[in-house]
Enzyme design. Structure first.
Site, short mmCIF file in Angstrom:
data_model
loop_
_atom_site.label_atom_id
_atom_site.label_comp_id
_atom_site.label_asym_id
_atom_site.label_seq_id
_atom_site.Cartn_x
_atom_site.Cartn_y
_atom_site.Cartn_z
N ARG A 25 0.96 -1.14 0.09
CA ARG A 25 -0.05 0.10 0.10
C ARG A 25 0.70 1.16 0.02
O ARG A 25 2.04 1.35 0.51
CB ARG A 25 -0.92 -0.05 1.20
CG ARG A 25 -2.19 -0.85 1.12
CD ARG A 25 -3.10 -0.07 0.35
NE ARG A 25 -4.49 -0.83 0.45
CZ ARG A 25 -4.75 -2.01 -0.29
NH1 ARG A 25 -4.00 -2.25 -1.41
NH2 ARG A 25 -5.94 -2.62 -0.16
N HIS A 30 -1.22 1.07 -9.82
CA HIS A 30 -1.95 0.39 -8.74
C HIS A 30 -2.82 -0.79 -9.62
O HIS A 30 -3.77 -1.02 -9.83
CB HIS A 30 -2.92 0.98 -8.19
CG HIS A 30 -3.43 0.29 -6.87
ND1 HIS A 30 -3.64 1.07 -5.73
CD2 HIS A 30 -3.52 -0.98 -6.86
CE1 HIS A 30 -4.12 0.19 -4.82
NE2 HIS A 30 -4.11 -1.28 -5.28
#
Ligand code: NAP
Length: 311
Positions: free
Chosen positions: A226, A274
């Site tokens: 993350r 991502h």
């Protein structure tokens, strides 16, 4: 009284979810946030993330189903109803995709592809000295659903593979380290460091100067966890000083990565948006459908999260 399921996501299309819920649970009304309707009718929440405080206002909520493997974006809500079961996606084909990325990135660095691409631009024919995979230390941070799969596959390819987790693990052929005390030894042998940790208070900012300094000189970073785990200035400084040899990054503290951000054009950085995994909708839906059944039957949920540890 009507029973309903509340859907909230700024990245997922509600349409296929509406269809599957209508087919499997015709008694449940499907509502898309912010159209909550009467709060006391909401039984389930199906969310990527939702405005802080909203879940707390749903008095008959029975379970929350995350639309991803990570739940930091949900638990960030200080008013999150911690007494309710929260399940993350574990049956959505993510491990296979994430391992592909981890293997690709490791091979990209191990086989010096950035240098060969640069040579090709110059039309320069020059073989660089290579190394056998058994000589290359690869370290996977996080040995959960994703990290363990990646570590096993990297070990199978022949890399000298290690992993680091919070609690001790035993994986055949993989050197397993656990806890803060063993982090130093794990890092010291990790020439390619793959991050697959969840974002929690203990892992926020973990990819920073103190960690980079403990890696072998010229080590490579593959960041797949993350964004909040990465200290961008420390990464750029370590790349520029030569401490780190390169980085392949899929997640960023600010997403989308803003136009003009130095990481876009850094010569030692590969950026992906991502994009390392995309849940396979049919599998994800199967898990949620089964979990709704389990709530009704009083059975434990698949992918149950412990809000106290944060993953
Ligand atoms: P998981 O099954 O919950 O595994 C997490 C692993 O991290 C476990 O091995 C855990 O240790 C370890 N861990 C957690 N906190 C730690 C700490 N403080 N120190 C050392 N180890 C720690 O999670 P997962 O399904 O593998 O997913 C990992 C993360 O990947 C997710 O949380 C998500 O943020 C990220 N992700 C990113 C993408 C993307 O598109 N880039 C996609 C999916 C997921 P124990 O085994 O001892 O509990």
């Amino acid at each position: 009284m009507t029973d309903a399921i509340l859907f909230a996501s700024d990245i997922d299309d509600p349409k296929p979810w509406r269809e599957v819920i209508a087919e499997r649970f015709p008694e449940l009304e499907f509502r898309v946030f912010p159209e909550i309707g009467r709060p006391e009718e909401i039984r389930y929440a199906l969310i990527w993330k939702i405005e802080g405080g909203v879940l707390r206002t749903l008095p008959k909520l029975q379970a929350i189903f995350a639309l991803g493997a990570g739940v930091d974006q949900i638990l960030i809500d200080p008013e999150f109803p911690r007494h309710l079961p929260l399940a993350r996606l574990v049956e959505a084909g993510l491990a296979e995709q994430m391992s592909e990325y981890a293997i690709f990135a490791t091979l990209y660095f191990h086989r010096q592809m950035a240098a060969y691409f640069a040579q090709q631009k110059r039309q320069e024919w020059r073989m660089l000295p290579g190394r056998h995979p058994a000589e290359r230390g690869v370290g996977v941070m996080g040995l959960g659903m994703l990290g363990a799969d990646a570590a096993k596959k990297l070990q199978f390819i022949g890399f000298r593979t290690a992993g680091w987790s919070r609690t001790p693990k035993h994986l055949p052929g993989i050197e397993c380290f656990a806890g803060p005390d063993q982090l130093e030894h794990f890092l010291a042998r990790s020439e390619v460091l793959i991050n697959l940790l969840p974002l929690t208070p203990s892992t926020r900012g973990i990819l920073g100067k103190a960690l980079f300094d403990q890696l072998p000189d010229g080590a490579f970073i593959v960041h797949l966890g993350r964004g909040g785990q990465l200290v961008v200035e420390d990464l750029i400084a370590a790349l520029d000083s030569g401490k780190l040899g390169g980085a392949m990054l899929d997640v960023f503290p600010q997403e989308p990565l803003p136009q003009g951000h130095p990481l876009w054009t850094h010569p030692k950085v590969v950026v992906t948006p991502h994009a390392s995994t995309a849940p396979i909708a049919s599998l994800a839906m199967g898990q949620v459908v089964e979990n709704i059944r389990r709530v009704g039957a009083g059975e434990p949920l698949i992918g149950l999260v412990d809000p106290e540890v944060g993953y």
